[in-house]
Design a protein around this motif. Structure first.
Motif, mmCIF file in Angstrom:
data_model
loop_
_atom_site.group_PDB
_atom_site.id
_atom_site.type_symbol
_atom_site.label_atom_id
_atom_site.label_comp_id
_atom_site.label_asym_id
_atom_site.label_seq_id
_atom_site.Cartn_x
_atom_site.Cartn_y
_atom_site.Cartn_z
ATOM 1 N N GLY A 1 0.798 -1.250 0.093
ATOM 2 C CA GLY A 1 -0.110 -0.177 -0.028
ATOM 3 C C GLY A 1 0.847 1.243 -0.104
ATOM 4 O O GLY A 1 1.930 0.994 -0.140
ATOM 5 N N ASN A 2 0.380 2.299 -0.022
ATOM 6 C CA ASN A 2 0.976 3.627 0.056
ATOM 7 C C ASN A 2 1.851 3.677 1.107
ATOM 8 O O ASN A 2 3.231 4.331 1.266
ATOM 9 C CB ASN A 2 0.212 4.858 0.088
ATOM 10 C CG ASN A 2 -0.942 5.124 1.093
ATOM 11 O OD1 ASN A 2 -1.681 4.026 1.275
ATOM 12 N ND2 ASN A 2 -1.182 6.117 1.661
ATOM 13 N N HIS A 3 1.480 3.171 2.368
ATOM 14 C CA HIS A 3 2.208 3.307 3.638
ATOM 15 C C HIS A 3 3.634 2.492 3.459
ATOM 16 O O HIS A 3 4.755 2.941 3.877
ATOM 17 C CB HIS A 3 1.392 2.728 4.742
ATOM 18 C CG HIS A 3 0.738 3.988 5.407
ATOM 19 N ND1 HIS A 3 0.696 4.478 6.647
ATOM 20 C CD2 HIS A 3 -0.539 4.387 5.020
ATOM 21 C CE1 HIS A 3 -0.009 5.255 6.842
ATOM 22 N NE2 HIS A 3 -1.001 5.361 5.932
ATOM 23 N N ASP A 4 3.464 1.381 2.705
ATOM 24 C CA ASP A 4 4.651 0.517 2.407
ATOM 25 C C ASP A 4 5.542 1.135 1.457
ATOM 26 O O ASP A 4 6.576 0.828 1.306
ATOM 27 C CB ASP A 4 3.962 -0.684 1.858
ATOM 28 C CG ASP A 4 3.057 -1.552 2.918
ATOM 29 O OD1 ASP A 4 3.296 -1.562 4.144
ATOM 30 O OD2 ASP A 4 2.105 -2.043 2.331
ATOM 31 N N THR B 1 -6.161 -5.265 -4.506
ATOM 32 C CA THR B 1 -5.577 -4.020 -4.904
ATOM 33 C C THR B 1 -5.675 -3.181 -3.338
ATOM 34 O O THR B 1 -6.183 -3.430 -2.531
ATOM 35 C CB THR B 1 -6.301 -3.145 -5.784
ATOM 36 O OG1 THR B 1 -7.725 -2.759 -5.392
ATOM 37 C CG2 THR B 1 -6.377 -3.713 -7.162
ATOM 38 N N HIS B 2 -4.917 -2.311 -3.457
ATOM 39 C CA HIS B 2 -4.833 -1.274 -2.202
ATOM 40 C C HIS B 2 -5.921 -0.255 -2.479
ATOM 41 O O HIS B 2 -6.634 -0.136 -1.838
ATOM 42 C CB HIS B 2 -3.415 -0.748 -1.827
ATOM 43 C CG HIS B 2 -3.628 0.017 -0.571
ATOM 44 N ND1 HIS B 2 -3.835 -0.607 0.578
ATOM 45 C CD2 HIS B 2 -3.320 1.299 -0.374
ATOM 46 C CE1 HIS B 2 -3.813 0.441 1.701
ATOM 47 N NE2 HIS B 2 -3.531 1.462 0.976
ATOM 48 N N TYR B 3 -5.800 0.467 -3.333
ATOM 49 C CA TYR B 3 -6.640 1.478 -3.880
ATOM 50 C C TYR B 3 -8.031 0.972 -4.438
ATOM 51 O O TYR B 3 -7.916 -0.140 -4.811
ATOM 52 C CB TYR B 3 -5.938 2.486 -4.874
ATOM 53 C CG TYR B 3 -4.721 3.291 -4.373
ATOM 54 C CD1 TYR B 3 -5.107 4.612 -4.215
ATOM 55 C CD2 TYR B 3 -3.499 2.724 -4.007
ATOM 56 C CE1 TYR B 3 -4.232 5.493 -3.656
ATOM 57 C CE2 TYR B 3 -2.626 3.589 -3.342
ATOM 58 C CZ TYR B 3 -2.885 5.239 -3.216
ATOM 59 O OH TYR B 3 -1.896 5.870 -2.969
HETATM 60 FE FE LIG Z 1 -3.566 3.132 2.381
#
Ligand SMILES: [Fe+2]
Length: 248
Positions: free
Chosen positions: A68-71, A161-163
């Protein structure tokens, strides 16, 4: 029937280790695989990835994840993926994997995805170079998902997906941030293949259930949404949603 457990946005760091494990130890009796929809860590460091691997790895069923974006926060996403892979966890980015489960082939295609927005309120490929780059990133991830979904032959196909691929599962989030939570292009990718189920996270204040324009069930499995260690979904079955089980 194939049963898959799914959760997202578990944001593991050293303080979280141990919180999910008791429920995960029971998972193999309830599901055939575990899919995690990104934001595995808090800040995307290899150390946090090791914490995630300790918490979610070594199960008696396959574990498949997207980042994800945090990763990506620490610009060490490649190292994060390597730590997870070394722990036996399958990390998908624009790829698919096939599992044999009791004579059935389960295909899982995954990508992190990206934002961009939805019909009537989306970024467009016009104007500044920066905006064109933003939209090109959206399109690149969506195209990777299209290719991954269409690269496998499976009895049941899942998009991870994450998004978010649809706005329905964002309901509860401020409308103003929808373009940063997902994009319609991911939904179009999911509809380009015989996808049975689409799983995503990222929208902590969203809703669990939605559907793509093509009719594919979408489930937002962000931990704050499902409020338990994982949900179980059924494939090759009349009902996608398994009876809720208490697995905090
Ligand atoms: Fe996120």
């Amino acid at each position: 029937m194939i049963r898959i457990a799914a959760v997202g946005d578990v944001h593991v760091d050293k303080d979280v280790v141990g919180r999910y494990r008791p429920a995960l130890e029971e998972l193999p009796a309830r599901a055939d695989a575990l899919l995690v929809a990104g934001d595995l860590t808090r800040h995307g460091t290899p150390e946090e990835a090791r914490c995630f691997a300790k918490e979610f790895g070594g199960l008696a069923v396959p574990v498949i994840v997207v980042l994800g974006n945090h990763d990506h926060q620490s610009d060490q996403q490649d190292e994060v993926a390597e730590v997870l892979t070394d722990a036996g966890i399958t990390v998908l980015e624009g790829e698919a994997t096939v599992l044999e489960i009791r004579g059935h082939r389960l295909g899982v295609a995954g990508t992190k995805g990206f934002g961009g927005g939805f019909a009537g309120a989306c970024a467009s490929n016009f104007g500044e170079r920066e905006m064109k780059d933003f939209v090109a990133t959206t399109e690149r991830y969506a195209e990777a998902l299209t290719n991954a979904l269409n690269s496998v032959q499976a009895d049941a196909l899942v998009a991870l997906t994450h998004y978010a691929p649809v706005p329905e599962t964002l309901v509860g989030e401020p409308l103003e941030i929808y373009p940063f939570l997902g994009c319609y292009q991911l939904g179009r990718s999911i509809d380009s293949a015989p996808t049975a189920l689409a799983l995503h996270g990222h929208a902590h204040h969203g809703a669990e259930r939605g559907r793509t324009p093509g009719g594919v069930p979408v489930r937002n499995v962000a931990h704050p949404v499902i409020k338990q260690a994982y949900n179980v979904y059924q494939l090759l079955s009349e009902e996608v949603d398994a009876t809720l089980i208490a697995v905090r």
